[in-house]
Motif scaffolding. Structure first.
Motif, PDB file in Angstrom:
ATOM      1  N   THR A 293       6.183  36.372  79.367  1.00 34.48           N
ATOM      2  CA  THR A 293       6.004  34.880  79.608  1.00 34.48           C
ATOM      3  C   THR A 293       6.614  34.266  78.302  1.00 34.48           C
ATOM      4  O   THR A 293       7.175  33.113  78.316  1.00 34.48           O
ATOM      5  CB  THR A 293       4.929  34.300  80.138  1.00 34.48           C
ATOM      6  N   ALA A 294       6.640  34.677  77.355  1.00 34.61           N
ATOM      7  CA  ALA A 294       7.004  34.109  75.899  1.00 34.61           C
ATOM      8  C   ALA A 294       8.333  33.565  76.059  1.00 34.61           C
ATOM      9  O   ALA A 294       9.453  34.266  76.454  1.00 34.61           O
ATOM     10  CB  ALA A 294       6.902  35.279  74.906  1.00 34.61           C
ATOM     11  N   ALA A 295       8.671  32.360  75.394  1.00 37.55           N
ATOM     12  CA  ALA A 295       9.851  31.694  75.292  1.00 37.55           C
ATOM     13  C   ALA A 295      10.659  32.000  74.094  1.00 37.55           C
ATOM     14  O   ALA A 295      11.275  31.674  73.441  1.00 37.55           O
ATOM     15  CB  ALA A 295       9.717  30.401  75.321  1.00 37.55           C
ATOM     16  N   GLY A 296      10.806  33.382  73.982  1.00 36.36           N
ATOM     17  CA  GLY A 296      11.655  33.963  72.919  1.00 36.36           C
ATOM     18  C   GLY A 296      12.830  34.748  73.618  1.00 36.36           C
ATOM     19  O   GLY A 296      13.240  34.398  74.717  1.00 36.36           O
ATOM     20  N   GLY A 297      13.634  35.390  72.847  1.00 40.53           N
ATOM     21  CA  GLY A 297      15.156  35.843  73.487  1.00 40.53           C
ATOM     22  C   GLY A 297      14.825  37.122  74.118  1.00 40.53           C
ATOM     23  O   GLY A 297      13.809  37.820  73.810  1.00 40.53           O
ATOM     24  N   LEU A 298      15.388  37.513  74.769  1.00 37.34           N
ATOM     25  CA  LEU A 298      15.514  38.584  75.491  1.00 37.34           C
ATOM     26  C   LEU A 298      15.409  39.921  74.675  1.00 37.34           C
ATOM     27  O   LEU A 298      14.666  40.692  74.871  1.00 37.34           O
ATOM     28  CB  LEU A 298      16.609  38.848  76.778  1.00 37.34           C
ATOM     29  N   ASP A 299      16.224  39.831  73.804  1.00 33.85           N
ATOM     30  CA  ASP A 299      16.347  41.039  72.849  1.00 33.85           C
ATOM     31  C   ASP A 299      15.156  41.268  71.953  1.00 33.85           C
ATOM     32  O   ASP A 299      14.617  42.247  72.034  1.00 33.85           O
ATOM     33  CB  ASP A 299      17.602  40.819  71.959  1.00 33.85           C
TER      34      ASP A 299
END
Length: 349
Positions: A293-299
């Motif tokens: 759920t974190a709003a970081g990047g996919l990679d």
């Protein structure tokens, strides 16, 4: 020559970061050590740091291949239920992001367009490109998204207080295995080239990932990426992310800088709450729930999942769904909204 010297400084700082993080038993040392030390060193070493995007992209290809090899198909048994949960989670974070944008308008006196783009939980490169296309305040948008990515990539492993898993088998690399790895890498580069032509998001990570998953689906074995290769890939990514927040970027009003930090913390806490919900709803581990759920990047989130022993398949699918959701639905809606705002300001509506 100055670029080579600057790259050498970044590499040296990164290796010091790896050594210190390893010495202190801090999590994900090959990613977070370079990230943290490059980030901090820029404010003390009076030279322009240089780390080419090509090295970051090479690291992304290696990591994409490795995560593709770790991907499991078990989670697709309840695909309908899973899609419903992903829609719920994305709807919640988009609503929360919109509330944060209203706070930026009220407290930071930012235009609504700028505030919304600053808080939308999309991929960094896609959102920055969108801001440039719409002639929105690019430095402020870049600052808000850079501070978010860096805080999430550093904060989540420290919050979970877990260490990198040493699951890779340390073994000698035979000549035939090395040749097979080089061939796989070259095919992955070809896949990236095709992906860029058809404008696939995050192509350097996503296309190698899809390539290896496809090969697995057809029972075609691929050589396992050795641990030293993965460590260097993490260093390449960590150094690049750490270099994103430069001293020159911190020239805004103190209020704007503070709001960037506050909105990042609020978003991080919100997604941690979502991760806890996901853990309860789907019986995932807390690490898997938070990284999903974190709003970081996919990679970055998929890499962290692999490094700390979370379920890579779950995290990758959740993060991929979010970036495609933003890319396919949210950015077109934002484009229409920005057009409406421009027309309204021009007195045409």
């Amino acid at each position: 020559m100055p670029n080579v010297q600057s790259m050498g400084i970044v590499l040296g700082v990164s290796l010091v970061g790896v050594w210190i993080f390893t010495l202190l038993h801090l999590p994900v040392p090959w990613l977070l050590g370079p990230l943290f030390f490059v980030l901090i060193s820029q404010f003390f070493i009076k030279t322009d740091f240089y780390w080419p995007a090509a090295l970051r992209n090479m690291g992304l290809i290696i990591i994409g291949i490795s995560i593709g090899q770790s991907f499991q198909f078990h989670m697709f048994k309840n695909l309908g239920w899973l899609i419903g949960v992903m829609l719920l989670m994305n709807g919640m974070i988009l609503l929360f992001s919109f509330l944060l944008s209203l706070m930026l308008v009220k407290v930071g006196n930012l235009p609504l367009k700028t505030a919304i783009i600053c808080t939308v939980p999309g991929g960094f490169s896609q959102v920055v490109a969108f801001a440039e296309e719409e002639e929105i305040d690019l430095p402020i948008v870049t600052y808000f998204h850079v501070i978010r990515v860096i805080s999430i990539v550093i904060g989540i492993p420290l919050l979970l207080h877990v260490h990198a898993m040493n699951s890779q088998k340390e073994s000698a690399i035979s000549f035939s295995t090395l040749m097979a790895l080089i061939l796989l890498f070259l095919v992955a580069i070809g896949a990236v080239w095709v992906g860029k032509k058809i404008k696939i998001p995050v192509p350097y990570f996503l296309l190698p990932l899809i390539l290896v998953i496809g090969l697995q689906f057809f029972s075609i074995n691929t050589p396992e990426v050795p641990s030293p290769f993965l460590q260097m890939a993490q260093l390449m990514m960590g150094a690049y992310i750490g270099k994103l927040l430069t001293p020159k970027m911190l020239v805004f009003e103190k209020k704007i800088i503070l709001l960037g930090i506050i909105t990042t913390i609020l978003l991080l806490l919100f997604t941690v709450g979502q991760g806890w919900m996901l853990m309860k709803m789907m019986n995932y581990s807390l690490a898997t729930g938070i990284l999903s759920t974190a709003a970081g990047g996919l990679d970055q989130m998929s890499l962290l999942a692999s490094a700390i022993g979370a379920d890579v398949s779950v995290v990758t699918v959740f993060q991929l769904f979010r970036i495609l959701f933003v890319f396919i639905f949210i950015l077109p809606l934002l484009k229409a909204f920005c057009h409406y705002i421009d027309q309204r300001d021009a007195g045409r509506v």
